[in-house]
Scaffold this motif. Sequence first.
Motif, PDB file in Angstrom:
ATOM      1  N   ARG A 125     -12.330  -3.118  -8.302  1.00  0.00           N
ATOM      2  CA  ARG A 125     -12.546  -3.184  -6.851  1.00  0.00           C
ATOM      3  C   ARG A 125     -11.316  -3.722  -6.147  1.00  0.00           C
ATOM      4  NH1 ARG A 125     -13.827  -0.808  -3.038  1.00  0.00           N
ATOM      5  NH2 ARG A 125     -15.755  -0.219  -4.119  1.00  0.00           N
ATOM      6  N   PHE A 126     -10.715  -4.799  -6.674  1.00  0.00           N
ATOM      7  CA  PHE A 126      -9.503  -5.344  -6.068  1.00  0.00           C
ATOM      8  C   PHE A 126      -8.386  -4.295  -6.091  1.00  0.00           C
ATOM      9  CE2 PHE A 126      -5.277  -7.149  -6.513  1.00  0.00           C
ATOM     10  CZ  PHE A 126      -5.204  -7.921  -5.355  1.00  0.00           C
ATOM     11  N   ASP A 147      -9.108  -1.477  -3.509  1.00  0.00           N
ATOM     12  CA  ASP A 147      -8.954  -1.975  -2.134  1.00  0.00           C
ATOM     13  C   ASP A 147      -7.493  -2.258  -1.812  1.00  0.00           C
ATOM     14  OD1 ASP A 147     -11.647  -1.789  -1.767  1.00  0.00           O
ATOM     15  OD2 ASP A 147     -12.061  -3.934  -1.979  1.00  0.00           O
ATOM     16  N   HIS A 148      -6.784  -2.875  -2.775  1.00  0.00           N
ATOM     17  CA  HIS A 148      -5.365  -3.179  -2.597  1.00  0.00           C
ATOM     18  C   HIS A 148      -4.566  -1.890  -2.486  1.00  0.00           C
ATOM     19  CE1 HIS A 148      -1.883  -5.793  -2.812  1.00  0.00           C
ATOM     20  NE2 HIS A 148      -1.381  -5.108  -3.818  1.00  0.00           N
ATOM     21  N   LEU A 187      -5.754   1.105  -1.532  1.00  0.00           N
ATOM     22  CA  LEU A 187      -6.075   1.806  -0.289  1.00  0.00           C
ATOM     23  C   LEU A 187      -5.318   1.206   0.886  1.00  0.00           C
ATOM     24  CD1 LEU A 187      -9.933   2.429  -0.532  1.00  0.00           C
ATOM     25  CD2 LEU A 187      -8.057   3.919  -1.204  1.00  0.00           C
ATOM     26  N   THR A 188      -5.221  -0.129   0.907  1.00  0.00           N
ATOM     27  CA  THR A 188      -4.500  -0.800   1.995  1.00  0.00           C
ATOM     28  C   THR A 188      -3.033  -0.385   2.002  1.00  0.00           C
ATOM     29  OG1 THR A 188      -5.970  -2.715   1.861  1.00  0.00           O
ATOM     30  CG2 THR A 188      -3.875  -3.028   2.987  1.00  0.00           C
ATOM     31  N   ASP A 200      -2.745   3.310   2.972  1.00  0.00           N
ATOM     32  CA  ASP A 200      -2.930   3.528   4.410  1.00  0.00           C
ATOM     33  C   ASP A 200      -1.628   3.269   5.162  1.00  0.00           C
ATOM     34  OD1 ASP A 200      -5.546   4.306   4.323  1.00  0.00           O
ATOM     35  OD2 ASP A 200      -6.369   2.308   4.679  1.00  0.00           O
ATOM     36  N   GLN A 241      -8.059   9.675  -1.590  1.00  0.00           N
ATOM     37  CA  GLN A 241      -8.870   8.550  -1.114  1.00  0.00           C
ATOM     38  C   GLN A 241     -10.247   9.060  -0.718  1.00  0.00           C
ATOM     39  OE1 GLN A 241      -7.031   6.025   1.876  1.00  0.00           O
ATOM     40  NE2 GLN A 241      -8.994   5.773   2.924  1.00  0.00           N
ATOM     41  N   SER A 301     -13.887   7.983   0.834  1.00  0.00           N
ATOM     42  CA  SER A 301     -14.542   6.932   1.618  1.00  0.00           C
ATOM     43  C   SER A 301     -15.878   7.462   2.120  1.00  0.00           C
ATOM     44  CB  SER A 301     -13.692   6.526   2.826  1.00  0.00           C
ATOM     45  OG  SER A 301     -12.375   6.209   2.437  1.00  0.00           O
ATOM     46  N   ASN A 310     -21.371   1.333  -4.065  1.00  0.00           N
ATOM     47  CA  ASN A 310     -19.956   0.966  -4.149  1.00  0.00           C
ATOM     48  C   ASN A 310     -19.363   1.241  -5.527  1.00  0.00           C
ATOM     49  OD1 ASN A 310     -19.863   0.144  -1.518  1.00  0.00           O
ATOM     50  ND2 ASN A 310     -20.262  -2.010  -1.957  1.00  0.00           N
ATOM     51  N   LEU A 336     -16.291   3.736  -6.300  1.00  0.00           N
ATOM     52  CA  LEU A 336     -15.119   3.167  -6.953  1.00  0.00           C
ATOM     53  C   LEU A 336     -14.722   3.996  -8.174  1.00  0.00           C
ATOM     54  CD1 LEU A 336     -13.083   0.892  -7.585  1.00  0.00           C
ATOM     55  CD2 LEU A 336     -14.942  -0.337  -8.704  1.00  0.00           C
ATOM     56  N   ASN A 343     -13.179   7.305  -7.203  1.00  0.00           N
ATOM     57  CA  ASN A 343     -11.794   7.107  -6.745  1.00  0.00           C
ATOM     58  C   ASN A 343     -10.847   6.941  -7.931  1.00  0.00           C
ATOM     59  OD1 ASN A 343     -10.980   7.002  -3.876  1.00  0.00           O
ATOM     60  ND2 ASN A 343     -12.762   5.680  -3.672  1.00  0.00           N
TER      61      ASN A 343
END
Length: 340
Positions: free
Chosen positions: A74-75, A78-79, A81-82, A85, A137, A139, A170, A174, A177
């Motif tokens: 998950r980290f 998320d890391h 994707l950030t 982006d 990605q 979502s 979730n 995940l 992805n």
Amino acid sequence: MDGLDDRKIKILEAVIRTYLETGEPVGSRTISKYADLNLSSATIRNEMSDLEELGYILSPHTSAGRIPSDKGYRFYVDHLLTSKDKEISDMKDFVIEHTEKMEQVLKQVAKMLAQTTNYATMISSPKYSGNKVKFIQLSQLDEHQLLAVIVMETNVVKNKIIPLAQPLNNEELLKLNVLCNSTLNGLSIPEINLVTISKMKEQAGIHSDIVEIVLNAVAESISQEELEIYTSGATNIFKYPELSDSRKASELIYTLEEKQQLKTLVSDSLNSENETGIQVYIGNESPIQTMKDCSVVTATYELGEGVKGTVGIIGPKRMDYEKVMDSLKELKMQLDGIFK
């Protein structure tokens, strides 16, 4: 970030990337080989122990190595994707700026060539023949829709809405992805073979239909890549009596202005196996009906491995072939220098 400093983040990413590639538990010695870490195995072992206490990695009973936990995945996602982006945002600004500059250059090249040869000219934007997947990605928009954003190496971005028979949790999102990115990143369409597709669908289980839609969207991202063609000197054809007949001239000018048929010339040129990269069509040899009374000379220019475009000159059959070919050869070298 729950006790994660930059060093721990780098080690966690290294563990996850290595595990995605190999499927095997990852040890400190393997991680120590990462060139950008410059850490001893002992230091890495200590950091990995901390990551395990924090719940980001697990130690299987049968091995001294570690594997990512769901929290670690998950980290990572998320890391990722950030950062992606931000990368996509920066990329769009870069592409817009450089596309405008490239368009100006190509228009100027077509104009200059028309002035020096006194013929009609065309030039296509460069196209990458070996486009590959850069990032995917997924979502969830709502309970019934998933958004897939597919970014290719040539910075083509494809958005695809995927209908859902039932909402994903979730963990399922995940895993999809991770599956899409670990399998497809860096691959071109020819490299995504039946074995790859079957394996992905098997791993996706009940969500294999989502994987199929993502794969179709990847194919669309490549096929829909825009090809721009710029022309100049269309009125030069009136200088040659054999082309100045009002019907013939208007049809030829329409072809040069409408440009759709010119894509056939570009395709022929790019697929030519001619070592010189220069193709000559005389009269009926032309693939375009309105150019049957003309001669057309095209050349392929290359800006790097797999990145190619076409430049062409359209004139009467009695054109100065030597001058035209010399101009195209010189232009091919200049274009390489201009874009670099």
